[in-house]
Design a protein around this motif. Sequence first.
Motif, PDB file in Angstrom:
ATOM      1  N   ASP A 105      73.268  39.728  88.125  1.00 53.61           N
ATOM      2  CA  ASP A 105      73.859  38.688  88.971  1.00 53.61           C
ATOM      3  C   ASP A 105      75.335  38.484  88.632  1.00 53.61           C
ATOM      4  OD1 ASP A 105      73.949  36.454  90.764  1.00 53.61           O
ATOM      5  OD2 ASP A 105      73.666  35.107  89.075  1.00 53.61           O
ATOM      6  N   HIS A 131      66.321  35.515  93.876  1.00 54.34           N
ATOM      7  CA  HIS A 131      66.922  34.661  92.841  1.00 54.34           C
ATOM      8  C   HIS A 131      67.825  33.572  93.422  1.00 54.34           C
ATOM      9  CE1 HIS A 131      70.460  37.275  93.324  1.00 54.34           C
ATOM     10  NE2 HIS A 131      71.146  36.387  92.620  1.00 54.34           N
ATOM     11  N   SER A 135      64.569  36.532  83.781  1.00 58.96           N
ATOM     12  CA  SER A 135      65.822  35.795  83.984  1.00 58.96           C
ATOM     13  C   SER A 135      66.961  36.424  83.198  1.00 58.96           C
ATOM     14  CB  SER A 135      65.654  34.337  83.551  1.00 58.96           C
ATOM     15  OG  SER A 135      64.647  33.705  84.298  1.00 58.96           O
ATOM     16  N   ALA A 156      68.457  45.130  88.717  1.00 64.32           N
ATOM     17  CA  ALA A 156      67.475  44.550  87.795  1.00 64.32           C
ATOM     18  C   ALA A 156      66.300  45.505  87.577  1.00 64.32           C
ATOM     19  CB  ALA A 156      66.982  43.210  88.329  1.00 64.32           C
ATOM     20  N   GLY A 160      64.539  39.352  91.647  1.00 60.27           N
ATOM     21  CA  GLY A 160      65.954  39.604  91.925  1.00 60.27           C
ATOM     22  C   GLY A 160      66.292  39.361  93.384  1.00 60.27           C
ATOM     23  N   ILE A 180      67.949  39.559  85.171  1.00 55.50           N
ATOM     24  CA  ILE A 180      68.593  39.211  86.442  1.00 55.50           C
ATOM     25  C   ILE A 180      69.978  38.624  86.202  1.00 55.50           C
ATOM     26  CG2 ILE A 180      68.469  37.629  88.422  1.00 55.50           C
ATOM     27  CD1 ILE A 180      65.404  38.033  88.294  1.00 55.50           C
ATOM     28  N   VAL A 221      71.391  42.893  93.294  1.00 57.40           N
ATOM     29  CA  VAL A 221      70.838  42.346  92.054  1.00 57.40           C
ATOM     30  C   VAL A 221      69.416  42.853  91.838  1.00 57.40           C
ATOM     31  CG1 VAL A 221      70.085  40.220  90.906  1.00 57.40           C
ATOM     32  CG2 VAL A 221      72.336  40.320  91.997  1.00 57.40           C
ATOM     33  N   ALA A 222      68.607  42.867  92.887  1.00 60.52           N
ATOM     34  CA  ALA A 222      67.231  43.350  92.759  1.00 60.52           C
ATOM     35  C   ALA A 222      67.209  44.811  92.324  1.00 60.52           C
ATOM     36  CB  ALA A 222      66.493  43.186  94.091  1.00 60.52           C
ATOM     37  N   HIS A 246      67.629  31.944  86.053  1.00 61.23           N
ATOM     38  CA  HIS A 246      68.594  33.053  86.052  1.00 61.23           C
ATOM     39  C   HIS A 246      70.023  32.635  85.709  1.00 61.23           C
ATOM     40  CE1 HIS A 246      69.231  31.748  90.305  1.00 61.23           C
ATOM     41  NE2 HIS A 246      70.425  32.326  90.191  1.00 61.23           N
TER      42      HIS A 246
END
Length: 369
Positions: A271, A188, A264, A164, A185, A267, A160-161, A242
Amino acid sequence: MVRRRYIPLRTAHPGMILDQAIIDRAGRVLIARRTPLEDFHIEGLRKMGVGGIYIREGEEDPDQEVEKEEQSLPAALQKTYDKVKVRDPARVKISESVRKRVAQGVQYLYQDTNSADFTNASRSITDDLLKAIEDNDAVAVDIGALQVSDEYTFKHSVDVATMAMIVARKYGLNDNQVYQIGIAGLLHDIGKSKIPNEILNKAGKLTDDEFTIMKMHSTYGYHILEPKKDISQEVKLGVLQHHEKMNGKGYPMQVTGEKIHLFSRIISVADIYDALVTERPYKKPFSPRAAVEMIMSMTEELDIKVMKCFMESVILYPVGSDVMLSTGEMARVVENLSYAVLRPKVLGLQNGKVYDLANDVKCANIIIL
């Protein structure tokens, strides 16, 4: 030759090699892929309610990596392919040493959220991920390949990081914002460290009461970060919001539109995608294509500009990969189009014809299966 086979758990026995990672709802690997099963593994899976597993059979083929390379084509077809193919944009590549270091770092964060070194560890991991993006001058993500590894814990947070940060770049955020969203991210789901294990590890569907507790993780995450003065407010809001939706049907505050922080909103897309394609004890993974189609359908819930930037940042079918068309013909991808992630240009391997699935009206009824 190694092959993967699904078996009911009741037929599993010690010595079988597991060919999947058993991961809980926080992304923690409970049993790593390629683990030789023992009685206590099987009993633990049974208690979790797992009905079946994938096992690994056969011996490693030393030429397996060669098989993954592009297969050579007949001379005339190869000439056409070389002429029309357009290289994919630079993609994120993370070395094995960085993958291992990052995975260990994220595990450390989740194990001790009160550590005095928490913020420095978060920054160190984000530095590694950002360097992987910058070293490759990456502007895209091969979302079929992006994983820390299912051998390590918390791959979801790292995926996710990374996604993002790529999307944030495409969106036009500055370098510091891209870096900050990487931290957001990464953290999160940090609030899941406060969710009871019996809920995180439950294999079946959560009850309404259990889901209410699970939904508290974004608030818990904010409470973990709030006292940390060296973490920015935008990171804290990114973690808190998020799961908010543009139409107000998210949580924890049911805010709408611009009231949801941009971090958010970015992310959220990453996510949702990664959650869809990741296998869990309680669900099978969706294919990357199906996950992208589901995201495309969420126009009331997700930020449209963020969604567009996500679509322009991902590669579903890397150039050189072979796909099956709905006509029954095999084809090789020759060019990806950022505005049509599901419909690249392909070269038919039987007739040598180039199909522009995105722009040629004659191809409107052809899809990749």
